[in-house]
Design an enzyme around this catalytic site. Structure first.
Site, PDB file in Angstrom:
ATOM      1  N   GLU A   1       0.874  -1.159   0.000  1.00 50.71           N
ATOM      2  CA  GLU A   1       0.000   0.000   0.000  1.00 50.71           C
ATOM      3  C   GLU A   1       0.923   1.225   0.000  1.00 50.71           C
ATOM      4  OE1 GLU A   1      -2.635   0.285   3.359  1.00 50.71           O
ATOM      5  OE2 GLU A   1      -3.430   2.196   2.647  1.00 50.71           O
TER       6      GLU A   1
ATOM      7  N   ARG B   1       5.424 -12.742   9.730  1.00 46.59           N
ATOM      8  CA  ARG B   1       6.062 -11.483   9.385  1.00 46.59           C
ATOM      9  C   ARG B   1       7.394 -11.385  10.124  1.00 46.59           C
ATOM     10  NH1 ARG B   1       2.468  -7.650   9.391  1.00 46.59           N
ATOM     11  NH2 ARG B   1       3.804  -5.887   9.692  1.00 46.59           N
TER      12      ARG B   1
ATOM     13  N   LYS C   1       4.595   0.821   8.917  1.00 44.22           N
ATOM     14  CA  LYS C   1       4.705   2.104   8.234  1.00 44.22           C
ATOM     15  C   LYS C   1       4.065   3.214   9.060  1.00 44.22           C
ATOM     16  CE  LYS C   1       3.298   0.079   4.499  1.00 44.22           C
ATOM     17  NZ  LYS C   1       2.532  -0.080   3.292  1.00 44.22           N
TER      18      LYS C   1
HETATM   19  P1  ATP Z   1       2.846  -2.050   7.688  1.00 43.62           P
HETATM   20  O1  ATP Z   1       2.174  -2.572   8.907  1.00 43.62           O
HETATM   21  O2  ATP Z   1       4.282  -1.818   7.839  1.00 43.62           O
HETATM   22  O3  ATP Z   1       2.145  -0.873   7.094  1.00 43.62           O
HETATM   23  P2  ATP Z   1       1.537  -3.617   5.810  1.00 43.62           P
HETATM   24  O4  ATP Z   1       1.377  -5.082   5.838  1.00 43.62           O
HETATM   25  O5  ATP Z   1       0.352  -2.793   6.133  1.00 43.62           O
HETATM   26  O6  ATP Z   1       2.766  -3.248   6.673  1.00 43.62           O
HETATM   27  P3  ATP Z   1       1.665  -3.424   3.016  1.00 43.62           P
HETATM   28  O7  ATP Z   1       2.097  -2.293   2.183  1.00 43.62           O
HETATM   29  O8  ATP Z   1       0.243  -3.797   2.986  1.00 43.62           O
HETATM   30  O9  ATP Z   1       2.115  -3.101   4.465  1.00 43.62           O
HETATM   31  O10 ATP Z   1       2.597  -4.685   2.763  1.00 43.62           O
HETATM   32  C1  ATP Z   1       2.919  -5.215   1.511  1.00 43.62           C
HETATM   33  C2  ATP Z   1       3.325  -6.639   1.711  1.00 43.62           C
HETATM   34  O11 ATP Z   1       4.419  -6.737   2.617  1.00 43.62           O
HETATM   35  C3  ATP Z   1       2.186  -7.454   2.304  1.00 43.62           C
HETATM   36  O12 ATP Z   1       2.057  -8.646   1.577  1.00 43.62           O
HETATM   37  C4  ATP Z   1       2.634  -7.716   3.711  1.00 43.62           C
HETATM   38  O13 ATP Z   1       2.150  -8.934   4.173  1.00 43.62           O
HETATM   39  C5  ATP Z   1       4.159  -7.695   3.601  1.00 43.62           C
HETATM   40  N1  ATP Z   1       4.753  -7.302   4.868  1.00 43.62           N
HETATM   41  C6  ATP Z   1       4.517  -6.170   5.561  1.00 43.62           C
HETATM   42  N2  ATP Z   1       5.211  -6.164   6.715  1.00 43.62           N
HETATM   43  C7  ATP Z   1       5.919  -7.324   6.753  1.00 43.62           C
HETATM   44  C8  ATP Z   1       6.822  -7.913   7.689  1.00 43.62           C
HETATM   45  N3  ATP Z   1       7.151  -7.298   8.837  1.00 43.62           N
HETATM   46  N4  ATP Z   1       7.349  -9.113   7.388  1.00 43.62           N
HETATM   47  C9  ATP Z   1       7.044  -9.729   6.236  1.00 43.62           C
HETATM   48  N5  ATP Z   1       6.197  -9.237   5.318  1.00 43.62           N
HETATM   49  C10 ATP Z   1       5.634  -8.049   5.563  1.00 43.62           C
HETATM   50 MG    MG Z   2      -1.269  -2.206   5.376  1.00 44.71          MG
END
Ligand code: ATP
Ligand code: MG
Length: 566
Positions: free
Chosen positions: A39, A268, A278
């Protein structure tokens, strides 16, 4: 299909095993299509690198029958910005991956997704509801009691279609209407209790502008985007496990999808001494608690790059941690290990003294300068050598001298002897102090016969070997010593109720040393070059702040495990 794929070696992780089994069974026509779906609401962090290495890695491993899409999940216009889109693309590329022509945006599917929603309404599987967010929450029930269905669920297909179309036209205010799936208000899985599919947001979108005022929910847009791109394996983190039944419900109930992806989850990455979301990283940036997204202390890809961590080190780290089905906390020391392994290979050596103390070699001729040949890399002869100048006055690291040495201290001490690396041995004859009693200079003598590593005659061989920089030739430089960003292993968890993880920020996470004395060859260090200051640490010539002839160095990582003792 290659025969090897039929019997996966025991070392495969559970995702790769699953994919091997799919290939063996001839599913998806032998194709592996994955995606990385960020995102664009912030910069990528090391957790994303895990997902990138997995998804793009699988595409590489299964080439040429595989590909990985980069898809921006841009369904929430209020938090998303073009700056983030650009940074995400730059980071994925820098990590060494390539989506080729497979760059997508969920927003490109808005029209199709809208059509699917009308289809669900027509099938009696979705309805427009008037409940507010709070009412929906209240009527959803609990884990132990079923929810109660809203009166909106009884609307006719015609009425629902009409209302949904009017939602699209902008006839309603935000929160006034919502499109919900009609699934099961008594499901033990809360995500199936008539989840919201579309919400009203009168917001400008960075790509679609003002064309839309209704936006699909992540849980709706994600599986259908996967299907539209014929993704075969939709890999996400464990928190989405409970969303999987909704994912499958949508894939099963929407007609006309080109693909039939399935979702699987992996743990994760969580790292000690940092936060990894983020939203939280955005707070550090917005509140000026760090110097932007690429602050070298940040666990962002851009911060790590700026610090001097290489893409190879990050990829190697991701390989080391592997994939599991349970959440855990990974020691930052493991990441540092991968960083050191890579930097050791690629960094040329140089001499740098961070906390200088002057040494005058009293029996060395005043005007003499000589040059010592020093290898640029101890394990790589092809890296060549450089000439390091020496004269009567040199700088050594102040903690390489002890006036009152502890047992086992083998470096310079009063009356003691030490070897200047690649040069000769010196003996400390005198300590000069200022009026306040601070040591300002050491007077030493050198022994001509100890050049070329020769042992002093009639004395025991000194145990200590130290680095040095010629005072007359020294380059005065700024060196930034980065340390961990937080003082506790789990700032998130330790923050407790108020969630204020910022109170654990490490006030000493960036120490700027302005009077480091470096060997003169470093003057020409190219911005973005990696160095090991021997016996000190790995450094990176900052790509932005270094100027020709005036480099600024970031400490990437110390030489040994454990963070630096100052
Ligand atoms: P954040 O909580 O940091 O905003 P998010 O999952 O909301 O992370 P996205 O932009 O939706 O962020 O993530 C893109 C991809 O990265 C998704 O498939 C998510 O599962 C993966 N991802 C995000 N954080 C991690 C992590 N700590 N370890 C492994 N994969 C991750
Ligand atoms: Mg997200």
């Amino acid at each position: 299909m290659p025969e090897a794929a039929a019997t996966p070696p025991a070392s495969l992780d559970f995702i790769r095993e699953m994919i091997a089994a799919d290939l063996a069974a001839g599913r998806n026509g032998g194709q592996v299509v994955t995606r990385f779906p960020p995102e664009p609401n912030g910069y990528l962090h090391i957790g994303h690198a895990k997902s990138i290495c997995l998804n793009f890695g699988l595409a590489q491993e299964h080439a040429p029958n595989a590909r990985c899409h980069l898809r921006f999940d841009d369904t929430n216009p209020t938090k998303e910005e073009v700056e983030y889109v650009d940074s995400i693309m730059a980071d994925v590329k820098w990590l060494g991956f390539d989506w080729g022509e497979h760059l997508f945006y969920a927003s490109d599917y808005f029209e199709k997704l809208y059509g699917f929603a009308e289809q669900l309404i027509t099938k009696g599987l979705a309805y427009v509801d008037d409940q507010t967010h709070e009412e929906m929450r209240a009527s959803r029930g609990t884990l132990t009691s079923p929810g109660t269905r809203s009166a909106g669920a009884d609307r006719s297909v015609e009425e629902n279609l009409d209302l949904f179309r009017r939602m699209r036209k902008g006839e309603f205010k935000e929160g006034e209407k919502v499109l919900r799936a009609k699934i099961d208000m008594a499901s033990p899985n809360m995500n199936l209790r008539d989840p919201a599919l579309y919400r009203i947001l009168h917001a400008h979108h960075h790509r679609t502008g003002d064309a839309w005022c209704i936006y699909p929910m992540y849980d709706y847009a994600h599986p259908l985007s996967d299907a539209l791109e014929s993704i075969t394996h939709s890999l996400c983190t464990l928190e989405f496990e409970h969303h999987r039944p909704l994912y499958e419900w949508l894939i099963a109930n929407v007609d006309g999808l080109p693909g039939a992806p399935y979702q699987r989850e992996f743990a994760r990455l969580n790292l000690t001494y940092t936060v990894m979301s983020k939203r939280k990283l955005l707070r550090l940036v917005k509140d000026d608690l760090v110097n932007g997204w690429d602050d070298p202390r940040m666990p962002t890809i851009s911060g790590m790059r700026r610090r001097g961590i290489t893409a190879a080190a990050i990829r190697s780290f991701c390989k080391t941690i592997g994939l599991t089905k349970f959440n855990s906390l990974t020691e930052i020391a493991l990441l540092e290990h991968s960083i050191r392994e890579d930097l050791n290979k690629i960094s040329h050596r140089a001499y740098g003294v961070l906390r200088p103390i002057k040494v005058v070699i009293t029996n060395y001729p005043e005007d003499q300068v000589e040059f010592f040949d020093a290898p640029n890399h101890p394990e790589d002869a092809a890296a060549g050598t450089r000439q390091v100048p020496l004269c009567r006055e040199i700088y050594i690291e102040s903690d390489d001298f002890m006036e009152f040495p502890s047992d086992g201290f083998h470096r310079l001490k009063p009356g003691g002897e030490v070897r200047l690396k690649f040069a000769f041995c010196i003996i400390c004859q005198e300590i000069i102090k200022d009026d306040a009693g601070n040591i300002v200079e050491l007077r030493c003598t050198y022994d001509e016969t100890t050049r070329h590593g020769k042992k002093p005659e009639g004395r025991t061989k000194p145990k200590g070997i130290i680095h040095w920089v010629s005072a007359r030739h020294a380059l005065d430089a700024t060196v930034r010593l980065y340390d961990r960003l937080f003082t506790v292993e789990t700032p998130d968890a330790d923050a407790g109720e108020d969630g204020d993880f910022a109170k654990f920020l490490n006030p000493a996470s960036c120490e700027v040393v302005t009077n480091a004395k470096l060997e003169p060859s470093l003057k020409e260090a190219a911005p973005g070059s990696h160095w090991q200051f021997e016996r000190v640490a790995y450094f990176y010539a900052d790509p932005m702040d270094s100027k020709p002839g005036a480099p600024v160095f970031n400490r990437t990582v110390t030489l040994k495990d454990g963070w630096v003792k100052k």
